[in-house]
Design a protein around this motif. Structure first.
Motif, PDB file in Angstrom:
ATOM      1  N   GLU A 265      17.729   1.824  63.364  1.00  0.00           N
ATOM      2  CA  GLU A 265      17.759   1.351  64.738  1.00  0.00           C
ATOM      3  C   GLU A 265      18.729   0.176  64.790  1.00  0.00           C
ATOM      4  N   MET A 266      19.622   0.167  65.784  1.00  0.00           N
ATOM      5  CA  MET A 266      20.553  -0.955  65.936  1.00  0.00           C
ATOM      6  C   MET A 266      19.854  -2.047  66.732  1.00  0.00           C
ATOM      7  N   THR A 267      19.701  -3.210  66.129  1.00  0.00           N
ATOM      8  CA  THR A 267      19.016  -4.315  66.811  1.00  0.00           C
ATOM      9  C   THR A 267      19.943  -5.526  66.853  1.00  0.00           C
ATOM     10  N   GLN A 268      19.466  -6.588  67.427  1.00  0.00           N
ATOM     11  CA  GLN A 268      20.237  -7.839  67.440  1.00  0.00           C
ATOM     12  C   GLN A 268      20.501  -8.345  66.025  1.00  0.00           C
ATOM     13  N   GLN A 269      19.591  -8.001  65.117  1.00  0.00           N
ATOM     14  CA  GLN A 269      19.766  -8.432  63.720  1.00  0.00           C
ATOM     15  C   GLN A 269      20.437  -7.357  62.873  1.00  0.00           C
ATOM     16  N   GLY A 270      21.137  -6.444  63.512  1.00  0.00           N
ATOM     17  CA  GLY A 270      21.829  -5.394  62.760  1.00  0.00           C
ATOM     18  C   GLY A 270      20.992  -4.132  62.642  1.00  0.00           C
ATOM     19  N   LEU A 271      21.323  -3.310  61.645  1.00  0.00           N
ATOM     20  CA  LEU A 271      20.645  -2.016  61.516  1.00  0.00           C
ATOM     21  C   LEU A 271      19.335  -2.178  60.758  1.00  0.00           C
TER      22      LEU A 271
ATOM     23  N   ASN B 189      32.022 -13.837  60.862  1.00  0.00           N
ATOM     24  CA  ASN B 189      31.131 -14.134  61.987  1.00  0.00           C
ATOM     25  C   ASN B 189      29.972 -13.171  62.059  1.00  0.00           C
ATOM     26  N   ARG B 190      30.319 -11.890  61.934  1.00  0.00           N
ATOM     27  CA  ARG B 190      29.268 -10.874  62.009  1.00  0.00           C
ATOM     28  C   ARG B 190      28.289 -11.052  60.849  1.00  0.00           C
ATOM     29  N   ALA B 191      28.834 -11.295  59.655  1.00  0.00           N
ATOM     30  CA  ALA B 191      27.969 -11.463  58.480  1.00  0.00           C
ATOM     31  C   ALA B 191      27.045 -12.659  58.691  1.00  0.00           C
ATOM     32  N   ASP B 192      27.572 -13.752  59.259  1.00  0.00           N
ATOM     33  CA  ASP B 192      26.752 -14.937  59.511  1.00  0.00           C
ATOM     34  C   ASP B 192      25.627 -14.592  60.476  1.00  0.00           C
ATOM     35  N   ARG B 193      26.004 -13.864  61.529  1.00  0.00           N
ATOM     36  CA  ARG B 193      25.000 -13.499  62.530  1.00  0.00           C
ATOM     37  C   ARG B 193      23.904 -12.612  61.921  1.00  0.00           C
ATOM     38  N   LEU B 194      24.330 -11.745  60.995  1.00  0.00           N
ATOM     39  CA  LEU B 194      23.357 -10.853  60.343  1.00  0.00           C
ATOM     40  C   LEU B 194      22.680 -11.531  59.150  1.00  0.00           C
ATOM     41  N   LYS B 195      23.048 -12.779  58.937  1.00  0.00           N
ATOM     42  CA  LYS B 195      22.520 -13.553  57.792  1.00  0.00           C
ATOM     43  C   LYS B 195      22.778 -12.842  56.471  1.00  0.00           C
TER      44      LYS B 195
ATOM     45  N   GLY C 172      32.415   8.357  62.194  1.00  0.00           N
ATOM     46  CA  GLY C 172      31.575   8.098  63.364  1.00  0.00           C
ATOM     47  C   GLY C 172      32.436   7.623  64.512  1.00  0.00           C
ATOM     48  N   GLU C 173      31.874   7.669  65.701  1.00  0.00           N
ATOM     49  CA  GLU C 173      32.628   7.226  66.874  1.00  0.00           C
ATOM     50  C   GLU C 173      32.834   5.707  66.814  1.00  0.00           C
ATOM     51  N   PRO C 174      33.898   5.226  67.435  1.00  0.00           N
ATOM     52  CA  PRO C 174      34.111   3.778  67.461  1.00  0.00           C
ATOM     53  C   PRO C 174      32.908   3.083  68.111  1.00  0.00           C
ATOM     54  N   GLY C 175      32.477   1.989  67.519  1.00  0.00           N
ATOM     55  CA  GLY C 175      31.384   1.219  68.118  1.00  0.00           C
ATOM     56  C   GLY C 175      29.988   1.694  67.748  1.00  0.00           C
ATOM     57  N   ILE C 176      29.892   2.714  66.926  1.00  0.00           N
ATOM     58  CA  ILE C 176      28.570   3.260  66.599  1.00  0.00           C
ATOM     59  C   ILE C 176      27.854   2.379  65.573  1.00  0.00           C
ATOM     60  N   GLY C 177      28.633   1.620  64.771  1.00  0.00           N
ATOM     61  CA  GLY C 177      28.002   0.703  63.808  1.00  0.00           C
ATOM     62  C   GLY C 177      28.427   0.906  62.362  1.00  0.00           C
ATOM     63  N   LYS C 178      29.580   1.528  62.150  1.00  0.00           N
ATOM     64  CA  LYS C 178      30.023   1.821  60.779  1.00  0.00           C
ATOM     65  C   LYS C 178      30.283   0.536  59.990  1.00  0.00           C
ATOM     66  N   SER C 179      31.016  -0.389  60.594  1.00  0.00           N
ATOM     67  CA  SER C 179      31.337  -1.628  59.875  1.00  0.00           C
ATOM     68  C   SER C 179      30.074  -2.419  59.601  1.00  0.00           C
ATOM     69  N   THR C 180      29.156  -2.412  60.554  1.00  0.00           N
ATOM     70  CA  THR C 180      27.887  -3.123  60.368  1.00  0.00           C
ATOM     71  C   THR C 180      27.118  -2.529  59.199  1.00  0.00           C
ATOM     72  N   LEU C 181      27.051  -1.209  59.164  1.00  0.00           N
ATOM     73  CA  LEU C 181      26.323  -0.520  58.086  1.00  0.00           C
ATOM     74  C   LEU C 181      26.901  -0.889  56.724  1.00  0.00           C
TER      75      LEU C 181
HETATM   76  P1  TYD Z   1      30.456  -1.851  64.597  1.00  0.00           P
HETATM   77  O1  TYD Z   1      29.815  -1.901  63.270  1.00  0.00           O
HETATM   78  O2  TYD Z   1      31.567  -2.769  64.857  1.00  0.00           O
HETATM   79  O3  TYD Z   1      30.941  -0.357  64.941  1.00  0.00           O
HETATM   80  P2  TYD Z   1      32.124   0.522  64.317  1.00  0.00           P
HETATM   81  O4  TYD Z   1      32.566  -0.133  63.059  1.00  0.00           O
HETATM   82  O5  TYD Z   1      31.497   1.875  64.100  1.00  0.00           O
HETATM   83  O6  TYD Z   1      33.200   0.601  65.344  1.00  0.00           O
HETATM   84  O7  TYD Z   1      29.272  -2.034  65.633  1.00  0.00           O
HETATM   85  C1  TYD Z   1      29.601  -2.151  66.939  1.00  0.00           C
HETATM   86  C2  TYD Z   1      28.438  -2.238  67.877  1.00  0.00           C
HETATM   87  O8  TYD Z   1      27.203  -2.570  67.305  1.00  0.00           O
HETATM   88  C3  TYD Z   1      28.760  -3.317  68.838  1.00  0.00           C
HETATM   89  O9  TYD Z   1      28.960  -2.694  70.089  1.00  0.00           O
HETATM   90  C4  TYD Z   1      27.604  -4.222  68.868  1.00  0.00           C
HETATM   91  C5  TYD Z   1      26.550  -3.546  68.100  1.00  0.00           C
HETATM   92  N1  TYD Z   1      25.803  -4.469  67.242  1.00  0.00           N
HETATM   93  C6  TYD Z   1      24.483  -4.770  67.538  1.00  0.00           C
HETATM   94  O10 TYD Z   1      23.919  -4.288  68.521  1.00  0.00           O
HETATM   95  N2  TYD Z   1      23.796  -5.622  66.725  1.00  0.00           N
HETATM   96  C7  TYD Z   1      24.370  -6.194  65.645  1.00  0.00           C
HETATM   97  O11 TYD Z   1      23.709  -6.972  64.933  1.00  0.00           O
HETATM   98  C8  TYD Z   1      25.738  -5.889  65.342  1.00  0.00           C
HETATM   99  C9  TYD Z   1      26.443  -6.492  64.165  1.00  0.00           C
HETATM  100  C10 TYD Z   1      26.417  -5.015  66.160  1.00  0.00           C
END
Ligand code: TYD
Ligand code: MG
Length: 428
Positions: free
Chosen positions: A257-263, A123-129, A90-99
């Motif tokens: 859907e990408m939200t403040q609480q993650g995907l 930090n991210r894990a804490d924010r996503l609980k 996926g493109e950088p910033g799309i949410g791969k690490s979050t997923l």
């Molecule tokens: P990330 O998983 O770091 O992307 P990748 O690994 O594909 O590069 O996600 C990056 C984007 O997701 C970042 O711009 C912010 C957004 N995001 C949210 O909107 N909500 C969230 O809860 C999280 C963790 C990220």
């Protein structure tokens, strides 16, 4: 005698080039005193092949490991399998690490990151609980080291995540990290390791819209499963599609859907349809089977007089060439030349529609814009259009029609009741 070898692709030459004639990269040729060192011209002795009767092989169905995300498990074919290697692109910033963080929250995982520090991940894990009690983390990126250390703790982990494969390198392979030689070599080592030790590995790979070719694309042969995480960064919707899956189908998609609480997982099939506040010309709703699941999308087409010698065709969310092909069908079958018009096509929600089921709907939205007349409210279009203008049945059409009826669409146009695009004239 000296030779020049490309650090990216291994191309060798007696003369130096600024741009590698093979892979096209700039300033990658370096001088070597002995070219034979890089080539594998060692002679091997004749070796008879060893043969195994297949009926003697005992198979066992491996149990799948379920992740924390139903949509993710579904595209994998019901979870992942020990020893499976998955490439998530996926493109950088799309949410791969979050997923990955969300999906693996209950799984014993060794997370190798060349992208983020332990603090950032925590930090991210804490924010996503997300409770990461079962996560082990490292920033060390030498593949031999990763394999050796994983071997020592293999009974305590179920999956290794490499985030991203472009940052890992081998001490024994020539070429810069993230160069093609390194990418392929490192991936092969990890795949062998996964198979031998029955450990699943998830490789995260960045792709960019332009640079797809040189990156993870070349790794697709080596792995068992390729997942593409897609979506527009401006929109919050994200889709996972499978382009290869040795342990499941390739037609399922997962929607988030990408939200403040993650995907967040999305199960509503009407998620991409805007609530109709007004019926505007150029808007059509299409029904498509994505995998076995009916989904509904809105196509918008804008046809406006051009001021350019060659009219513009701008397409987002559909295949560009397919749209051109359908414009030719419209020209021939509906006798509608559009050479003096610019045409803009867009799928709402920043998503892409794959497959052919949107053809009829695209033509309907086009005619609606040309005639500046809205399609009647509650219309739904399902169908592929052939070159002769004929309407063809699409995959799981009955299922999409049934779901459309259930959701309250009043007029459903499909191969059941419309045979040729010419018949669209009478409804628009
Ligand atoms: P990330 O998983 O770091 O992307 P990748 O690994 O594909 O590069 O996600 C990056 C984007 O997701 C970042 O711009 C912010 C957004 N995001 C949210 O909107 N909500 C969230 O809860 C999280 C963790 C990220
Ligand atoms: Mg990342």
């Amino acid at each position: 005698m000296t030779f020049f070898v490309c650090e990216e692709c291994g191309f060798g030459s007696a003369s130096w080039y600024g741009k590698c004639p093979d892979c096209g990269k700039w300033n990658t040729l370096t001088e070597r005193s002995d070219f034979s060192k890089t080539s594998t011209s060692k002679k091997e002795a004749l070796k008879k092949i060893s043969i195994t009767p297949l009926k003697k092989i005992k198979t066992q169905t491996k149990s799948r490991i379920k992740t924390g995300i139903f949509e993710f498990d579904r595209v994998l074919g019901g979870g992942f399998i020990p020893g499976e290697v998955i490439l998530l692109t996926g493109e950088p910033g799309i949410g791969k690490s979050t997923l990955i963080l969300q999906a693996l929250k209950n799984i014993r995982c060794l997370y190798i990151s060349g992208e983020e520090s332990a603090e950032q991940v925590k930090n991210r894990a804490d924010r996503l609980k997300i409770n990461l009690d079962k996560f082990l983390f490292s920033n060390d990126l030498q593949v031999e080291g990763i394999i050796e250390s994983s071997l020592e703790m293999k009974d305590n982990i179920d999956v290794i995540v490499i985030d991203s494969i472009q940052t890992v390198y081998s001490k024994d392979i020539e070429g810069a990290a993230s160069g093609i030689n390194q990418l392929k070599g490192v991936t092969k080592l990890l795949v062998n390791f996964a198979k031998k030790n029955n450990l699943a590995i998830i490789l995260i790979g960045h792709i960019t819209k332009e640079g797809e070719v040189a990156g993870p694309k070349t790794l697709e042969h080596f792995v068992d499963c390729v997942l593409n995480f897609e979506g527009e960064k401006v929109s919050n919707y994200r889709l996972i599609r499978t382009s290869k899956n040795r342990f499941g189908g390739t037609d399922e998609i997962g929607i988030f859907e990408m939200t403040q609480q993650g995907l967040k997982e999305i199960t509503n099939p009407l998620i991409f349809i805007e609530e109709a506040k007004s019926s505007d010309p150029g808007k059509a709703t299409v029904g498509i089977a994505e995998g076995k699941r009916p989904l509904f999308f809105e196509i918008q087409t804008l046809v406006v007089p051009t001021v350019l010698p060659v009219p513009r065709r701008v397409v987002k969310g559909l295949d560009y060439n397919k749209v051109l092909l359908l414009l030719a069908v419209v020209r021939k079958n509906l006798n509608l030349p559009l050479d003096s018009y610019d045409i803009y096509v867009n799928v709402i929600g920043g998503v892409s529609i794959k497959g052919t089921g949107a053809d009829l709907g695209l033509i309907a939205s086009l005619l609606s814009s040309v005639k500046n007349k809205p399609l009647s409210a509650g219309s739904l279009f399902i169908g592929e259009v052939g070159l002769l203008g004929e309407i063809r049945k699409t995959f799981f059409e009955e299922k999409v029609v049934l779901e459309g009826k259930r959701l309250g669409f009043k007029k459903i146009f499909s191969s059941n009741n419309i045979k040729n695009v010419k018949e669209l004239r009478s409804i628009i």
